[in-house]
Each structure stands twice: as C-alpha cells, then as structure tokens.
Design an enzyme around this catalytic site. Structure first.
Site, PDB file in Angstrom:
ATOM      1  N   LEU A  35      12.750  34.250  60.695  1.00  0.00           N
ATOM      2  CA  LEU A  35      13.084  35.677  60.816  1.00  0.00           C
ATOM      3  C   LEU A  35      14.594  35.884  60.779  1.00  0.00           C
ATOM      4  CD1 LEU A  35      10.444  36.995  63.372  1.00  0.00           C
ATOM      5  CD2 LEU A  35      10.306  36.866  60.883  1.00  0.00           C
ATOM      6  N   ASP A  59      12.949  27.365  62.772  1.00  0.00           N
ATOM      7  CA  ASP A  59      14.008  27.123  61.791  1.00  0.00           C
ATOM      8  C   ASP A  59      13.737  25.788  61.090  1.00  0.00           C
ATOM      9  OD1 ASP A  59      16.369  26.603  60.471  1.00  0.00           O
ATOM     10  OD2 ASP A  59      17.659  26.896  62.228  1.00  0.00           O
ATOM     11  N   LEU A  81       8.645  28.279  50.702  1.00  0.00           N
ATOM     12  CA  LEU A  81       9.452  29.359  50.112  1.00  0.00           C
ATOM     13  C   LEU A  81      10.684  29.705  50.940  1.00  0.00           C
ATOM     14  CD1 LEU A  81       6.141  30.599  49.795  1.00  0.00           C
ATOM     15  CD2 LEU A  81       7.457  31.759  48.041  1.00  0.00           C
ATOM     16  N   ALA A  83      14.122  30.162  52.325  1.00  0.00           N
ATOM     17  CA  ALA A  83      15.419  29.861  51.720  1.00  0.00           C
ATOM     18  C   ALA A  83      16.379  31.004  52.026  1.00  0.00           C
ATOM     19  CB  ALA A  83      15.279  29.713  50.201  1.00  0.00           C
ATOM     20  N   THR A 131      13.740  28.375  41.634  1.00  0.00           N
ATOM     21  CA  THR A 131      14.247  29.464  40.797  1.00  0.00           C
ATOM     22  C   THR A 131      14.687  28.960  39.426  1.00  0.00           C
ATOM     23  OG1 THR A 131      16.135  30.973  40.597  1.00  0.00           O
ATOM     24  CG2 THR A 131      16.455  29.097  42.005  1.00  0.00           C
ATOM     25  N   ASP A 132      14.693  29.866  38.445  1.00  0.00           N
ATOM     26  CA  ASP A 132      15.213  29.505  37.120  1.00  0.00           C
ATOM     27  C   ASP A 132      16.737  29.350  37.126  1.00  0.00           C
ATOM     28  OD1 ASP A 132      15.942  32.182  37.421  1.00  0.00           O
ATOM     29  OD2 ASP A 132      15.164  32.845  35.480  1.00  0.00           O
ATOM     30  N   GLU A 133      17.392  29.802  38.226  1.00  0.00           N
ATOM     31  CA  GLU A 133      18.860  29.770  38.235  1.00  0.00           C
ATOM     32  C   GLU A 133      19.403  28.344  38.258  1.00  0.00           C
ATOM     33  OE1 GLU A 133      20.656  32.804  40.720  1.00  0.00           O
ATOM     34  OE2 GLU A 133      18.863  34.035  40.603  1.00  0.00           O
ATOM     35  N   TYR A 157      24.228  29.330  45.601  1.00  0.00           N
ATOM     36  CA  TYR A 157      22.778  29.480  45.757  1.00  0.00           C
ATOM     37  C   TYR A 157      22.036  28.547  44.808  1.00  0.00           C
ATOM     38  CZ  TYR A 157      18.107  31.416  44.879  1.00  0.00           C
ATOM     39  OH  TYR A 157      16.760  31.553  44.682  1.00  0.00           O
ATOM     40  N   SER A 158      22.360  28.637  43.507  1.00  0.00           N
ATOM     41  CA  SER A 158      21.580  27.836  42.553  1.00  0.00           C
ATOM     42  C   SER A 158      21.857  26.345  42.739  1.00  0.00           C
ATOM     43  CB  SER A 158      21.828  28.281  41.110  1.00  0.00           C
ATOM     44  OG  SER A 158      23.187  28.286  40.782  1.00  0.00           O
ATOM     45  N   LYS A 161      19.568  25.272  45.541  1.00  0.00           N
ATOM     46  CA  LYS A 161      18.174  25.187  45.104  1.00  0.00           C
ATOM     47  C   LYS A 161      17.985  23.976  44.173  1.00  0.00           C
ATOM     48  CE  LYS A 161      15.128  27.567  45.851  1.00  0.00           C
ATOM     49  NZ  LYS A 161      14.124  27.646  46.948  1.00  0.00           N
ATOM     50  N   PRO A 212      25.962  50.566  42.351  1.00  0.00           N
ATOM     51  CA  PRO A 212      26.969  49.636  41.828  1.00  0.00           C
ATOM     52  C   PRO A 212      26.426  48.744  40.722  1.00  0.00           C
ATOM     53  CG  PRO A 212      26.167  48.876  43.957  1.00  0.00           C
ATOM     54  CD  PRO A 212      25.441  50.154  43.663  1.00  0.00           C
ATOM     55  N   ASP A 287      33.148  42.568  38.836  1.00  0.00           N
ATOM     56  CA  ASP A 287      32.064  41.636  38.533  1.00  0.00           C
ATOM     57  C   ASP A 287      31.915  40.586  39.640  1.00  0.00           C
ATOM     58  OD1 ASP A 287      29.982  40.667  37.079  1.00  0.00           O
ATOM     59  OD2 ASP A 287      31.167  40.082  35.331  1.00  0.00           O
TER      60      ASP A 287
HETATM   61  P1  NAD Z   1      13.785  36.175  50.920  1.00  0.00           P
HETATM   62  O1  NAD Z   1      15.250  36.033  51.196  1.00  0.00           O
HETATM   63  O2  NAD Z   1      13.206  37.548  50.785  1.00  0.00           O
HETATM   64  O3  NAD Z   1      12.951  35.465  52.091  1.00  0.00           O
HETATM   65  C1  NAD Z   1      13.298  34.220  52.604  1.00  0.00           C
HETATM   66  C2  NAD Z   1      12.494  33.995  53.878  1.00  0.00           C
HETATM   67  O4  NAD Z   1      12.859  32.703  54.396  1.00  0.00           O
HETATM   68  C3  NAD Z   1      12.803  35.012  54.983  1.00  0.00           C
HETATM   69  O5  NAD Z   1      11.600  35.452  55.574  1.00  0.00           O
HETATM   70  C4  NAD Z   1      13.651  34.230  55.965  1.00  0.00           C
HETATM   71  O6  NAD Z   1      13.511  34.683  57.319  1.00  0.00           O
HETATM   72  C5  NAD Z   1      13.121  32.818  55.785  1.00  0.00           C
HETATM   73  N1  NAD Z   1      14.110  31.796  56.169  1.00  0.00           N
HETATM   74  C6  NAD Z   1      15.421  31.742  55.790  1.00  0.00           C
HETATM   75  N2  NAD Z   1      16.019  30.685  56.362  1.00  0.00           N
HETATM   76  C7  NAD Z   1      15.065  30.055  57.102  1.00  0.00           C
HETATM   77  C8  NAD Z   1      15.074  28.898  57.914  1.00  0.00           C
HETATM   78  N3  NAD Z   1      16.201  28.167  58.116  1.00  0.00           N
HETATM   79  N4  NAD Z   1      13.922  28.512  58.516  1.00  0.00           N
HETATM   80  C9  NAD Z   1      12.773  29.230  58.322  1.00  0.00           C
HETATM   81  N5  NAD Z   1      12.725  30.354  57.589  1.00  0.00           N
HETATM   82  C10 NAD Z   1      13.858  30.753  56.980  1.00  0.00           C
HETATM   83  O7  NAD Z   1      13.502  35.285  49.653  1.00  0.00           O
HETATM   84  P2  NAD Z   1      12.500  35.528  48.441  1.00  0.00           P
HETATM   85  O8  NAD Z   1      13.159  36.380  47.439  1.00  0.00           O
HETATM   86  O9  NAD Z   1      11.180  35.908  48.982  1.00  0.00           O
HETATM   87  O10 NAD Z   1      12.421  34.052  47.849  1.00  0.00           O
HETATM   88  C11 NAD Z   1      11.469  33.116  48.333  1.00  0.00           C
HETATM   89  C12 NAD Z   1      11.644  31.813  47.589  1.00  0.00           C
HETATM   90  O11 NAD Z   1      11.457  32.022  46.196  1.00  0.00           O
HETATM   91  C13 NAD Z   1      13.026  31.183  47.747  1.00  0.00           C
HETATM   92  O12 NAD Z   1      12.864  29.799  47.863  1.00  0.00           O
HETATM   93  C14 NAD Z   1      13.737  31.567  46.463  1.00  0.00           C
HETATM   94  O13 NAD Z   1      14.706  30.600  46.136  1.00  0.00           O
HETATM   95  C15 NAD Z   1      12.589  31.562  45.476  1.00  0.00           C
HETATM   96  N6  NAD Z   1      12.746  32.470  44.323  1.00  0.00           N
HETATM   97  C16 NAD Z   1      13.095  33.778  44.501  1.00  0.00           C
HETATM   98  C17 NAD Z   1      13.194  34.614  43.384  1.00  0.00           C
HETATM   99  C18 NAD Z   1      13.524  36.084  43.526  1.00  0.00           C
HETATM  100  O14 NAD Z   1      13.686  36.781  42.501  1.00  0.00           O
HETATM  101  N7  NAD Z   1      13.594  36.639  44.719  1.00  0.00           N
HETATM  102  C19 NAD Z   1      12.954  34.110  42.099  1.00  0.00           C
HETATM  103  C20 NAD Z   1      12.608  32.753  41.972  1.00  0.00           C
HETATM  104  C21 NAD Z   1      12.494  31.955  43.085  1.00  0.00           C
HETATM  105  P1  TYD Z   2      20.279  40.082  41.995  1.00  0.00           P
HETATM  106  O1  TYD Z   2      19.180  41.048  42.272  1.00  0.00           O
HETATM  107  O2  TYD Z   2      21.276  39.783  43.068  1.00  0.00           O
HETATM  108  O3  TYD Z   2      19.592  38.741  41.473  1.00  0.00           O
HETATM  109  P2  TYD Z   2      20.271  37.409  40.797  1.00  0.00           P
HETATM  110  O4  TYD Z   2      21.725  37.462  40.961  1.00  0.00           O
HETATM  111  O5  TYD Z   2      19.644  36.323  41.591  1.00  0.00           O
HETATM  112  O6  TYD Z   2      19.829  37.448  39.375  1.00  0.00           O
HETATM  113  O7  TYD Z   2      21.084  40.608  40.742  1.00  0.00           O
HETATM  114  C1  TYD Z   2      20.444  40.850  39.503  1.00  0.00           C
HETATM  115  C2  TYD Z   2      21.499  41.218  38.493  1.00  0.00           C
HETATM  116  O8  TYD Z   2      22.076  42.477  38.871  1.00  0.00           O
HETATM  117  C3  TYD Z   2      22.668  40.250  38.459  1.00  0.00           C
HETATM  118  O9  TYD Z   2      23.119  40.152  37.093  1.00  0.00           O
HETATM  119  C4  TYD Z   2      23.728  40.901  39.328  1.00  0.00           C
HETATM  120  C5  TYD Z   2      23.487  42.369  39.101  1.00  0.00           C
HETATM  121  N1  TYD Z   2      23.781  43.271  40.241  1.00  0.00           N
HETATM  122  C6  TYD Z   2      24.504  44.446  40.021  1.00  0.00           C
HETATM  123  O10 TYD Z   2      24.955  44.740  38.909  1.00  0.00           O
HETATM  124  N2  TYD Z   2      24.730  45.275  41.094  1.00  0.00           N
HETATM  125  C7  TYD Z   2      24.271  44.989  42.342  1.00  0.00           C
HETATM  126  O11 TYD Z   2      24.535  45.778  43.298  1.00  0.00           O
HETATM  127  C8  TYD Z   2      23.516  43.787  42.535  1.00  0.00           C
HETATM  128  C9  TYD Z   2      22.987  43.421  43.902  1.00  0.00           C
HETATM  129  C10 TYD Z   2      23.284  42.960  41.454  1.00  0.00           C
END
Ligand code: NAD
Ligand code: TYD
Length: 351
Positions: A35, A59, A81, A83, A131-133, A157-158, A161, A212, A287
């Site tokens: 949380l 945690d 998941l 992260a 993630t694809d990143e 981040y990437s 991961k 933004p 940017d």
């Molecule tokens: P999110 O940030 O919405 O949720 C992350 C969750 O992990 C939260 O509930 C947080 O409380 C929990 N958490 C964080 N640190 C923790 C810790 N130390 N111990 C236990 N719980 C912890 O993330 P999301 O967008 O739902 O992504 C979930 C997963 O999918 C991640 O691994 C992310 O890398 C991957 N992912 C996300 C996306 C995307 O577009 N959001 C795309 C591809 C992959």
């Molecule tokens: P984001 O949702 O942070 O995902 P990621 O960086 O993991 O792809 O951002 C998506 C795209 O949008 C990214 O190119 C950054 C851009 N972006 C903005 O232009 N303005 C914003 O306020 C945010 C949060 C992201």
C-alpha cells in the site's frame, strides 16, 4: 491452488486479482501489497469479502517478512506485479526502484525457491510481470519489439525492471525455478492512478486545468486496455511454457499529442461542451529527461501460440475508460486528495 499476487492493490494488479477471484472460485488468492501511494484497496471493494480472497499488507523488500509469509502460507504460485512503476518518479528517486523492483523481486524468487525446491517444483509457477520499456526506444517506423529484441533500458524504471527480468531468468537457469515472464506495452483503463498520461489528462480536462504535454508530444506509445492485459496474464499463467517470455501489446500506436486531442474531443462530447473546448487546455512543458521516443510491441507469439487477443478496440476501451472516470469522480477525488489511504485503516485495522 493458492496464489500470491503481489501488487494487487495497484492499477493492473487489482484487475488481475478481480479476474482470478471471480473466474477461479476454487483458487485461493492472497493479495500481497505494501500500500504505497499507488496501492488503493478501494479498487477491490467489490470482491474484498469473497471467500477465496485475502489481503496481506507487507513489503516485498523486507526479506524476513517475505520468508515468513511463504513459510506460513505455502503458496503454489506467485504472480508478481508489485513495483514502483512511474518513470518520472524513477528519475527523482531511483533507489526506491532498485529496492522494490530488484531487491523485492530477488527476495520473492528466493522465498519461492526455498519453499518449493525440496518437493521438485512440480505444479509450481513463478510468473513475473514486466514491461516493454526494458527493450529501450524505437525510431519512428515499423520496427517492433519481439521477445528476441536485446535489452536496452534507458530510464531508472526500465533499468530496474530489466534487472528484475534478468534475475527471474537466472533463477530459472541456475536453480530450475519454473518461471514465466511477460512484457507488456502501456496500459490504460479504470483505476489508473492519475499520475500517468491518460488518467492525468482525463482528470485535468474534467477539472478545466492545463494538460501537460512533454516536449512536442511526438513520442509514441502502444496502448492496451488493462482488462485485456489481465486476460493475457491469465492465459500465460495457465498455458504459457515454463522458461518462456511473451510480449503483450495492443497493436495500437499513438503519438501523445494525437492521443490527447482524441481524449479532449471524447470528453467534450461526453460532457456536452462545444468541440475544441478541451484542446485549449493543452500546455507544452519541458520534455522528460531521456524520454524514450517510441514503443511498439509485436504480440504475435502470445496470439499464435496461446490464442490470446485483445477484446476491445481502442475507441471502445477509451470510451469505457472515460465513462468510468466520469462516473467515479469520488474515486478520483479521494485519490487526488489522499483520502484513499485511510481505507486500509477503516477496513482492516480491527481484523
Ligand atoms: P502501480 O504503480 O499501479 O501498482 C503497483 C502496486 O505495487 C501498488 O499497489 C503498490 O502499493 C505495490 N507495491 C509497490 N512497492 C511495493 C513493495 N515494496 N512491496 C509490496 N507492494 C508494493 O503499477 P501498475 O501500473 O499496476 O503495474 C503493475 C506491474 O505491471 C508492474 O510490475 C509494472 O512494471 C508492470 N507494467 C505496467 C504497465 C503499465 O502501463 N502500467 C505496463 C507494463 C508492465
Ligand atoms: P506515462 O503514462 O508516464 O507512461 P510511460 O512513460 O511509462 O510510457 O507517459 C506516457 C507518455 O506520455 C510518455 O511519452 C510521457 C508522456 N507524458 C506527457 O506528455 N505528459 C504527462 O503529464 C505525462 C505523465 C506523460
């Protein structure tokens, strides 16, 4: 089967937990989540009293806690998941990403290995969601990330991961841990924390605040509806080959500025404002440092080998998403005010 789903209170995790709890009443689902600011148990209010669901606050970077939990609960599988997930936060606080994404993943791998190895790993699964990143940044054009694209992470981040993915594969090769991995493109949908582009833009348009756009808004992302990511995770968990990786994407590339224009127009229509009203809120800002230009996923492996495909078009998914945010303004207000963080205390403190 008992499954620990980590990060189940987050955006994607909550959709995965709901899918598994409702689709597989014979499974026991244990949601392990720290949380953090991104974890919101209100996302799971509709299923929190189901008999096959439990929540544990903890945690994953706390090794004694993780070891004790695995010894006590004896899970058959992990879907990981949890992260730190926001690129902008990783630029200001990279160590939080190393701690949770790298160290936390290794603690889970070790706990699973130590619990399962004596019985021979039969019927066990450690599924790592990534993630694809990790593949880096593509030039404009038609090239897409495949499962064989070399890793080239460029943000903290990437990088964190990518590191976790390498550790997961190392536990497969070195200790024989039965792992599966998937690398997914950008998700969107209900319950998305409004720091990411789509929910942030919806929230700011709805409240008539500047939206933004980083740089010139030319960066490209490949968007997938979160419920389709959840069904892909279900598919890989049940049908994926041990040791394999599956790329998951929406075949749905959008330039950020085009996407924001579309969102503005959809919101104008749904809120009965003259077309063009919301576009006036678009504000170009400095940017992001090291901003990856383009992501695009080739999902043919999961589609051809496992038969998964997205269930909605982008237009349908975006309309559902906007409707959800317009109908759940209380959720959005509690998230933006921080009030959602009291929910755990109210619901779980006495248990
Ligand atoms: P999110 O940030 O919405 O949720 C992350 C969750 O992990 C939260 O509930 C947080 O409380 C929990 N958490 C964080 N640190 C923790 C810790 N130390 N111990 C236990 N719980 C912890 O993330 P999301 O967008 O739902 O992504 C979930 C997963 O999918 C991640 O691994 C992310 O890398 C991957 N992912 C996300 C996306 C995307 O577009 N959001 C795309 C591809 C992959
Ligand atoms: P984001 O949702 O942070 O995902 P990621 O960086 O993991 O792809 O951002 C998506 C795209 O949008 C990214 O190119 C950054 C851009 N972006 C903005 O232009 N303005 C914003 O306020 C945010 C949060 C992201």
């Amino acid at each position: 089967m008992k499954i620990i789903i980590t990060g189940g209170a987050g955006f994607i995790g909550s959709h995965v937990v709901r899918l598994f709890v409702t689709k597989y009443p014979e499974y026991q689902i244990l949601n392990l989540d720290a949380l953090t600011y991104a974890g919101n148990l209100e996302n799971l209010r509709d299923i929190e009293n189901q008999p096959n669901y439990r929540f544990v606050k903890g945690d994953i970077a706390d090794q004694p806690f993780v070891d004790e939990l695995f010894a006590r609960e004896e899970p058959d599988a992990v879907i990981h998941l949890a992260a730190e997930s926001h690129v902008d936060r990783s630029i200001t606080d990279p160590l939080a990403f190393v701690r949770t994404n790298v160290l936390g993943t290794v603690h889970l791998l070790n706990a699973a290995k130590n619990l399962w190895k004596s019985a021979g790993y039969e019927g066990k699964t450690f599924y790592h969601v990534s993630t694809d990143e990790v593949y880096g940044s593509l030039e404009m054009g038609t090239e897409m990330f495949t499962e064989d694209t070399p890793y080239d992470p460029r943000s903290p981040y990437s990088a964190s991961k990518a590191s976790s993915d390498h550790f997961v594969r190392a536990w497969y090769h070195t200790y024989g841990l039965p792992v599966k991995l998937s690398n997914c493109s950008n998700n969107y949908g209900p319950n998305h924390f409004p720091e990411k582009l789509i929910p942030l833009a919806i929230h700011r348009i709805r409240t008539s605040q500047p939206v933004p756009v980083y740089g010139k808004g030319e960066n490209v992302r490949d968007w997938l509806f979160v419920k389709d990511h959840a069904t892909a995770i279900d598919t890989v968990f049940h049908k994926g080959k041990v040791g394999d990786t599956y790329n998951i994407g929406g075949v749905n590339e959008w330039k950020n500025l085009d996407l924001i224009h579309l969102l503005c127009d959809v919101l104008d229509e749904k809120t009965n404002q003259p077309q063009g009203t919301s576009r006036k809120l678009i504000t170009f800002v400095t940017d992001r440092a090291g901003h990856d230009l383009r992501y695009a996923i080739d999902s043919s492996k999961i589609m051809n080998e496992l038969g998964w495909k997205p269930s909605v078009t982008f237009e349908q998914g975006l309309a559902q998403t906007v409707d959800w945010y317009l109908q759940n303004t209380e959720w959005l207000e509690r998230v933006t005010s921080g009030a959602y963080q009291d929910y755990y205390q109210q619901q779980y403190a006495a248990r």
